[in-house]
Design a protein around this motif. Structure first.
Motif, mmCIF file in Angstrom:
data_model
loop_
_atom_site.group_PDB
_atom_site.id
_atom_site.type_symbol
_atom_site.label_atom_id
_atom_site.label_comp_id
_atom_site.label_asym_id
_atom_site.label_seq_id
_atom_site.Cartn_x
_atom_site.Cartn_y
_atom_site.Cartn_z
ATOM 1 N N GLY A 32 8.996 -5.784 -13.881
ATOM 2 C CA GLY A 32 10.141 -5.389 -12.988
ATOM 3 C C GLY A 32 9.940 -4.110 -12.408
ATOM 4 N N ASP A 33 11.019 -3.536 -12.287
ATOM 5 C CA ASP A 33 11.158 -2.282 -11.426
ATOM 6 C C ASP A 33 10.527 -1.015 -12.410
ATOM 7 N N ARG A 34 10.003 -1.225 -13.528
ATOM 8 C CA ARG A 34 9.364 -0.400 -14.373
ATOM 9 C C ARG A 34 8.020 -0.002 -13.637
ATOM 10 N N LEU A 35 7.402 -0.954 -12.947
ATOM 11 C CA LEU A 35 6.286 -0.876 -12.116
ATOM 12 C C LEU A 35 6.062 0.050 -11.155
ATOM 13 N N ALA A 36 5.333 1.047 -11.090
ATOM 14 C CA ALA A 36 4.933 1.895 -9.955
ATOM 15 C C ALA A 36 3.854 1.235 -9.002
ATOM 16 N N ARG A 37 2.754 1.132 -9.696
ATOM 17 C CA ARG A 37 1.574 0.461 -9.045
ATOM 18 C C ARG A 37 0.650 -0.248 -10.110
ATOM 19 N N VAL A 38 -0.303 -1.087 -9.736
ATOM 20 C CA VAL A 38 -1.267 -1.753 -10.432
ATOM 21 C C VAL A 38 -2.777 -1.344 -9.893
ATOM 22 N N VAL A 39 -3.472 -1.071 -10.911
ATOM 23 C CA VAL A 39 -4.639 -0.360 -10.462
ATOM 24 C C VAL A 39 -5.685 -1.593 -11.047
ATOM 25 N N PHE A 40 -6.426 -2.235 -10.331
ATOM 26 C CA PHE A 40 -7.715 -3.331 -10.670
ATOM 27 C C PHE A 40 -8.788 -2.452 -10.613
ATOM 28 N N VAL A 41 -9.454 -2.149 -11.745
ATOM 29 C CA VAL A 41 -10.851 -1.558 -11.656
ATOM 30 C C VAL A 41 -11.991 -2.342 -11.847
ATOM 31 N N ASP A 42 -12.612 -2.801 -10.854
ATOM 32 C CA ASP A 42 -13.673 -3.848 -10.470
ATOM 33 C C ASP A 42 -13.375 -4.960 -11.252
ATOM 34 N N SER A 43 -12.361 -5.359 -11.397
ATOM 35 C CA SER A 43 -11.768 -6.473 -12.092
ATOM 36 C C SER A 43 -11.731 -7.628 -11.396
ATOM 37 N N ALA A 44 -11.314 -8.874 -12.370
ATOM 38 C CA ALA A 44 -10.678 -10.202 -12.093
ATOM 39 C C ALA A 44 -9.188 -9.860 -11.649
ATOM 40 N N VAL A 45 -8.797 -10.777 -10.731
ATOM 41 C CA VAL A 45 -7.419 -10.679 -10.584
ATOM 42 C C VAL A 45 -6.904 -12.046 -10.580
ATOM 43 N N PRO A 46 -5.573 -12.026 -11.100
ATOM 44 C CA PRO A 46 -4.981 -13.315 -11.668
ATOM 45 C C PRO A 46 -4.524 -14.275 -10.412
ATOM 46 N N GLY A 47 -4.561 -15.587 -10.652
ATOM 47 C CA GLY A 47 -4.098 -16.293 -9.852
ATOM 48 C C GLY A 47 -3.398 -17.513 -10.478
ATOM 49 N N MET A 94 1.589 -17.140 -12.961
ATOM 50 C CA MET A 94 2.275 -16.265 -12.031
ATOM 51 C C MET A 94 3.501 -16.694 -11.091
ATOM 52 N N ALA A 95 4.249 -16.261 -11.217
ATOM 53 C CA ALA A 95 5.578 -16.629 -10.500
ATOM 54 C C ALA A 95 5.493 -16.652 -9.029
ATOM 55 N N ARG A 96 4.688 -15.646 -8.428
ATOM 56 C CA ARG A 96 4.348 -15.529 -7.065
ATOM 57 C C ARG A 96 2.997 -14.896 -6.986
ATOM 58 N N SER A 97 2.630 -14.645 -5.641
ATOM 59 C CA SER A 97 1.181 -14.394 -5.337
ATOM 60 C C SER A 97 0.943 -12.938 -5.793
ATOM 61 N N VAL A 98 -0.249 -12.560 -6.356
ATOM 62 C CA VAL A 98 -0.550 -11.231 -6.660
ATOM 63 C C VAL A 98 -0.571 -10.309 -5.472
ATOM 64 N N ALA A 99 -0.629 -10.863 -4.362
ATOM 65 C CA ALA A 99 -0.673 -9.922 -2.994
ATOM 66 C C ALA A 99 0.684 -9.288 -2.963
ATOM 67 N N ASP A 100 1.754 -9.920 -3.676
ATOM 68 C CA ASP A 100 3.027 -9.304 -3.335
ATOM 69 C C ASP A 100 3.111 -7.836 -4.380
ATOM 70 N N LEU A 101 2.220 -7.622 -5.123
ATOM 71 C CA LEU A 101 2.160 -6.375 -6.088
ATOM 72 C C LEU A 101 1.708 -5.177 -5.379
ATOM 73 N N PRO A 102 2.347 -4.049 -5.574
ATOM 74 C CA PRO A 102 1.549 -2.784 -4.901
ATOM 75 C C PRO A 102 0.458 -2.662 -5.815
ATOM 76 N N ALA A 103 -0.722 -2.674 -4.964
ATOM 77 C CA ALA A 103 -1.860 -2.540 -5.945
ATOM 78 C C ALA A 103 -3.211 -1.610 -5.198
ATOM 79 N N THR A 104 -3.928 -1.126 -6.024
ATOM 80 C CA THR A 104 -5.023 -0.262 -5.762
ATOM 81 C C THR A 104 -6.317 -1.252 -6.451
ATOM 82 N N TYR A 105 -7.265 -1.412 -5.706
ATOM 83 C CA TYR A 105 -8.522 -2.270 -6.031
ATOM 84 C C TYR A 105 -9.670 -1.072 -5.965
#
Length: 230
Positions: free
Chosen positions: A88-103, A169-180
């Protein structure tokens, strides 16, 4: 200041971040490298995909972390992406390091070109575990012989259920604030990943190195992580 929760890829533990954590700590941030169940010092602990998600959530909630930057490398992008949604609101950002992305409903094996058939066969031949890779598989990734030796020596077989069980996943991973962070920048960007990058919540950063930047370019990786926390 941010709290970084660092999760390395398959077969690795918290130790994989040893060359990265000092750079983050010196900048004043909290740093929490995490070993997932069944790996490294937690070898022998039963684990499925949701076990790994809960491992990450438990660290965030158990330590009451705020402004959390969740970092997932390789395989661990899948549990990290799910955990990001759940804190939830504890999250600032997700960083995916050359990684798989969940669906939702997709397992790690489903992301492989053959639908994971070869990996599933390997798991069946190795009592349900993905065995440690030989040193030769790390060639061409910008690693020194010493770094390769350390990875091989520290790696442990990976529990197969975490690779074959689906993400939730309850919603698309695209909704997350993320850096790849994309390694091997000369390679073409995967079509699905390109669509995610095009989404307003995602940023793409290229790092000119191989698949294990926490070993090959720890300072440069740390700088990208620090920028992601801004």
């Amino acid at each position: 200041m941010a709290d970084f929760v660092l999760v390395a890829g398959a077969r690795l533990g918290a130790w994989a971040w040893d060359a990265v954590t000092p750079h983050l700590s010196r900048a004043g941030h909290g740093v929490h490298p995490l070993t997932l169940s069944g790996l490294a010092e937690k070898q022998g602990v039963p684990a499925g995909q949701q076990t790994h998600v809960q491992d990450i959530v438990d660290v965030v909630e158990g330590k009451d972390l705020r402004d959390v930057v969740l970092v997932g490398h390789s395989y661990s992008g899948i549990p990290v992406g799910q955990a990001a949604e759940r804190i939830g609101d504890r999250l600032a950002r997700v960083v995916f390091v050359d990684s798989a992305v969940p669906g939702d409903g997709e397992a790690f094996t489903a992301l492989m070109p053959d639908g994971g058939a070869a990996l599933k066969a390997t798991l069946a031949e190795n009592a349900g575990f993905w065995p440690v890779s030989p040193a030769s598989s790390f060639e061409g990734h910008g690693l020194t012989e010493e770094q390769i030796a350390r990875i091989v020596a520290g790696a442990t077989p990976h529990p197969g259920a975490t690779l074959t069980e689906p993400a939730k996943m309850a919603r698309s991973v695209a909704d997350l604030p993320a850096t790849y962070i994309k390694c091997f920048p000369e390679d073409e960007l995967d079509e699905g990943l390109a669509e995610l990058i095009a989404h307003g919540n995602w940023r793409l950063v290229e790092l000119d190195t191989g698949h294990w930047p926490m070993f090959s370019k720890p300072r440069e990786l740390a700088e990208i992580l620090l920028d992601a926390a801004l």
